[in-house]
Design a protein around this motif. Structure first.
Motif, PDB file in Angstrom:
ATOM      1  N   LEU A  51     121.333  39.533  88.916  1.00 43.29           N
ATOM      2  CA  LEU A  51     120.665  40.817  89.044  1.00 43.29           C
ATOM      3  C   LEU A  51     120.723  41.230  90.508  1.00 43.29           C
ATOM      4  CD1 LEU A  51     119.040  42.955  87.506  1.00 43.29           C
ATOM      5  CD2 LEU A  51     116.987  41.702  88.157  1.00 43.29           C
ATOM      6  N   ILE A  52     121.452  42.292  90.797  1.00 44.18           N
ATOM      7  CA  ILE A  52     121.613  42.744  92.178  1.00 44.18           C
ATOM      8  C   ILE A  52     120.478  43.665  92.590  1.00 44.18           C
ATOM      9  CG2 ILE A  52     123.122  44.042  93.750  1.00 44.18           C
ATOM     10  CD1 ILE A  52     125.480  42.977  92.098  1.00 44.18           C
ATOM     11  N   SER A  53     120.063  44.529  91.677  1.00 44.87           N
ATOM     12  CA  SER A  53     118.921  45.394  91.968  1.00 44.87           C
ATOM     13  C   SER A  53     118.256  45.774  90.661  1.00 44.87           C
ATOM     14  CB  SER A  53     119.362  46.644  92.733  1.00 44.87           C
ATOM     15  OG  SER A  53     120.162  47.468  91.916  1.00 44.87           O
ATOM     16  N   GLY A  54     117.046  46.256  90.756  1.00 45.31           N
ATOM     17  CA  GLY A  54     116.305  46.644  89.569  1.00 45.31           C
ATOM     18  C   GLY A  54     115.500  45.475  89.025  1.00 45.31           C
ATOM     19  N   GLU A  55     115.008  45.654  87.817  1.00 43.63           N
ATOM     20  CA  GLU A  55     114.170  44.649  87.181  1.00 43.63           C
ATOM     21  C   GLU A  55     114.584  44.473  85.729  1.00 43.63           C
ATOM     22  OE1 GLU A  55     110.043  45.669  87.509  1.00 43.63           O
ATOM     23  OE2 GLU A  55     110.173  46.011  89.656  1.00 43.63           O
ATOM     24  N   VAL A  56     114.409  43.262  85.234  1.00 44.43           N
ATOM     25  CA  VAL A  56     114.619  42.975  83.817  1.00 44.43           C
ATOM     26  C   VAL A  56     113.528  42.042  83.352  1.00 44.43           C
ATOM     27  CG1 VAL A  56     117.133  43.237  83.892  1.00 44.43           C
ATOM     28  CG2 VAL A  56     116.130  41.004  84.231  1.00 44.43           C
ATOM     29  N   GLU A  57     113.257  42.083  82.056  1.00 47.79           N
ATOM     30  CA  GLU A  57     112.386  41.081  81.450  1.00 47.79           C
ATOM     31  C   GLU A  57     113.300  39.958  81.016  1.00 47.79           C
ATOM     32  OE1 GLU A  57     109.673  42.406  78.437  1.00 47.79           O
ATOM     33  OE2 GLU A  57     109.297  44.278  79.512  1.00 47.79           O
ATOM     34  N   ALA A  58     113.301  38.877  81.781  1.00 49.36           N
ATOM     35  CA  ALA A  58     114.227  37.771  81.530  1.00 49.36           C
ATOM     36  C   ALA A  58     113.604  36.757  80.578  1.00 49.36           C
ATOM     37  CB  ALA A  58     114.603  37.098  82.846  1.00 49.36           C
ATOM     38  N   TYR A  59     114.493  36.034  79.903  1.00 47.18           N
ATOM     39  CA  TYR A  59     114.060  34.924  79.063  1.00 47.18           C
ATOM     40  C   TYR A  59     113.488  33.808  79.921  1.00 47.18           C
ATOM     41  CZ  TYR A  59     116.408  36.659  74.858  1.00 47.18           C
ATOM     42  OH  TYR A  59     116.775  37.388  73.772  1.00 47.18           O
ATOM     43  N   ASP A  60     112.828  32.893  79.278  1.00 46.66           N
ATOM     44  CA  ASP A  60     112.427  31.651  79.930  1.00 46.66           C
ATOM     45  C   ASP A  60     113.672  31.070  80.580  1.00 46.66           C
ATOM     46  OD1 ASP A  60     111.483  29.108  80.609  1.00 46.66           O
ATOM     47  OD2 ASP A  60     111.644  28.361  78.565  1.00 46.66           O
ATOM     48  N   ASP A  61     113.596  30.765  81.859  1.00 49.70           N
ATOM     49  CA  ASP A  61     114.795  30.334  82.578  1.00 49.70           C
ATOM     50  C   ASP A  61     114.949  28.817  82.646  1.00 49.70           C
ATOM     51  OD1 ASP A  61     112.866  29.677  84.414  1.00 49.70           O
ATOM     52  OD2 ASP A  61     113.597  31.015  85.985  1.00 49.70           O
ATOM     53  N   SER A  62     114.339  28.090  81.729  1.00 46.33           N
ATOM     54  CA  SER A  62     114.425  26.630  81.763  1.00 46.33           C
ATOM     55  C   SER A  62     115.852  26.128  81.513  1.00 46.33           C
ATOM     56  CB  SER A  62     113.461  26.003  80.758  1.00 46.33           C
ATOM     57  OG  SER A  62     113.773  26.398  79.431  1.00 46.33           O
ATOM     58  N   HIS A  63     116.709  26.969  80.951  1.00 49.73           N
ATOM     59  CA  HIS A  63     118.100  26.580  80.694  1.00 49.73           C
ATOM     60  C   HIS A  63     119.038  27.041  81.815  1.00 49.73           C
ATOM     61  CE1 HIS A  63     117.193  25.211  76.644  1.00 49.73           C
ATOM     62  NE2 HIS A  63     116.447  26.277  76.525  1.00 49.73           N
ATOM     63  N   LEU A  64     118.465  27.580  82.871  1.00 54.38           N
ATOM     64  CA  LEU A  64     119.247  28.074  84.001  1.00 54.38           C
ATOM     65  C   LEU A  64     119.186  27.056  85.127  1.00 54.38           C
ATOM     66  CD1 LEU A  64     120.778  30.646  84.934  1.00 54.38           C
ATOM     67  CD2 LEU A  64     118.627  31.477  85.843  1.00 54.38           C
ATOM     68  N   PRO A  65     120.333  26.616  85.646  1.00 51.29           N
ATOM     69  CA  PRO A  65     120.325  25.646  86.746  1.00 51.29           C
ATOM     70  C   PRO A  65     119.541  26.174  87.950  1.00 51.29           C
ATOM     71  CG  PRO A  65     122.534  25.879  85.853  1.00 51.29           C
ATOM     72  CD  PRO A  65     121.690  26.954  85.224  1.00 51.29           C
ATOM     73  N   GLN A  66     118.819  25.301  88.600  1.00 50.09           N
ATOM     74  CA  GLN A  66     117.952  25.673  89.716  1.00 50.09           C
ATOM     75  C   GLN A  66     118.714  26.424  90.810  1.00 50.09           C
ATOM     76  OE1 GLN A  66     114.618  25.227  89.587  1.00 50.09           O
ATOM     77  NE2 GLN A  66     114.486  26.414  91.455  1.00 50.09           N
ATOM     78  N   ASN A  67     119.955  26.007  91.099  1.00 48.11           N
ATOM     79  CA  ASN A  67     120.723  26.674  92.158  1.00 48.11           C
ATOM     80  C   ASN A  67     121.001  28.140  91.815  1.00 48.11           C
ATOM     81  OD1 ASN A  67     122.580  25.731  90.145  1.00 48.11           O
ATOM     82  ND2 ASN A  67     124.263  25.964  91.605  1.00 48.11           N
ATOM     83  N   LEU A  68     121.142  28.472  90.535  1.00 47.94           N
ATOM     84  CA  LEU A  68     121.396  29.851  90.145  1.00 47.94           C
ATOM     85  C   LEU A  68     120.128  30.706  90.203  1.00 47.94           C
ATOM     86  CD1 LEU A  68     123.899  29.519  87.146  1.00 47.94           C
ATOM     87  CD2 LEU A  68     124.383  29.986  89.550  1.00 47.94           C
ATOM     88  N   LYS A  69     118.984  30.095  89.889  1.00 49.08           N
ATOM     89  CA  LYS A  69     117.716  30.817  89.976  1.00 49.08           C
ATOM     90  C   LYS A  69     117.502  31.353  91.376  1.00 49.08           C
ATOM     91  CE  LYS A  69     115.402  27.903  86.596  1.00 49.08           C
ATOM     92  NZ  LYS A  69     114.305  26.950  86.362  1.00 49.08           N
ATOM     93  N   GLY A  70     117.793  30.527  92.372  1.00 50.29           N
ATOM     94  CA  GLY A  70     117.600  30.934  93.754  1.00 50.29           C
ATOM     95  C   GLY A  70     118.568  32.009  94.219  1.00 50.29           C
ATOM     96  N   LEU A  71     119.629  32.232  93.467  1.00 56.30           N
ATOM     97  CA  LEU A  71     120.636  33.226  93.821  1.00 56.30           C
ATOM     98  C   LEU A  71     120.433  34.565  93.088  1.00 56.30           C
ATOM     99  CD1 LEU A  71     123.815  30.959  93.889  1.00 56.30           C
ATOM    100  CD2 LEU A  71     122.548  31.870  95.856  1.00 56.30           C
ATOM    101  N   GLY A  72     119.354  34.665  92.304  1.00 60.36           N
ATOM    102  CA  GLY A  72     119.049  35.919  91.609  1.00 60.36           C
ATOM    103  C   GLY A  72     119.593  36.029  90.206  1.00 60.36           C
ATOM    104  N   TYR A  73     120.018  34.919  89.612  1.00 61.14           N
ATOM    105  CA  TYR A  73     120.535  34.954  88.253  1.00 61.14           C
ATOM    106  C   TYR A  73     119.397  34.937  87.233  1.00 61.14           C
ATOM    107  CZ  TYR A  73     125.343  34.279  89.741  1.00 61.14           C
ATOM    108  OH  TYR A  73     126.585  34.461  90.304  1.00 61.14           O
ATOM    109  N   VAL A  74     119.616  35.585  86.101  1.00 61.30           N
ATOM    110  CA  VAL A  74     118.678  35.602  84.980  1.00 61.30           C
ATOM    111  C   VAL A  74     119.451  35.377  83.697  1.00 61.30           C
ATOM    112  CG1 VAL A  74     117.022  37.138  86.114  1.00 61.30           C
ATOM    113  CG2 VAL A  74     118.839  38.117  84.708  1.00 61.30           C
ATOM    114  N   LEU A  75     118.739  34.999  82.642  1.00 58.76           N
ATOM    115  CA  LEU A  75     119.361  34.857  81.312  1.00 58.76           C
ATOM    116  C   LEU A  75     119.079  36.105  80.506  1.00 58.76           C
ATOM    117  CD1 LEU A  75     118.356  31.189  80.447  1.00 58.76           C
ATOM    118  CD2 LEU A  75     120.541  32.021  81.313  1.00 58.76           C
TER     119      LEU A  75
END
Length: 75
Positions: A51-75
């Motif tokens: 997500l580069i800008s804006g907002e989304v209602e993201a899923y539970d991010d427990s399946h997202l690797p920690q390194n991606l969470k810190g980079l702004g990724y969402v499911l």
């Protein structure tokens, strides 16, 4: 009816979508395929998008690797 503009990068393709449209559906409308073996339920982690800008209602991010969470990724 509220519409939002979603821009898919790096293709720089924009589409207008109705409120509550998920990003997989928005990408599909733009002609872009996002891998989602779990059907887009956020349980396999393969539908991660940055997500580069804006907002989304993201899923539970427990399946997202920690390194991606810190980079702004969402499911």
């Amino acid at each position: 009816m509220i519409e939002y503009k979603v821009t898919i990068m790096p293709e720089n393709i924009s589409v207008n979508v109705e409120e509550n449209t998920n990003l997989i559906a928005a990408a599909k409308k733009a002609g872009i395929s996002i891998e989602s073996p779990c059907g887009g339920h956020g349980t396999c982690g393969k539908c991660a998008v940055k997500l580069i800008s804006g907002e989304v209602e993201a899923y539970d991010d427990s399946h997202l690797p920690q390194n991606l969470k810190g980079l702004g990724y969402v499911l």
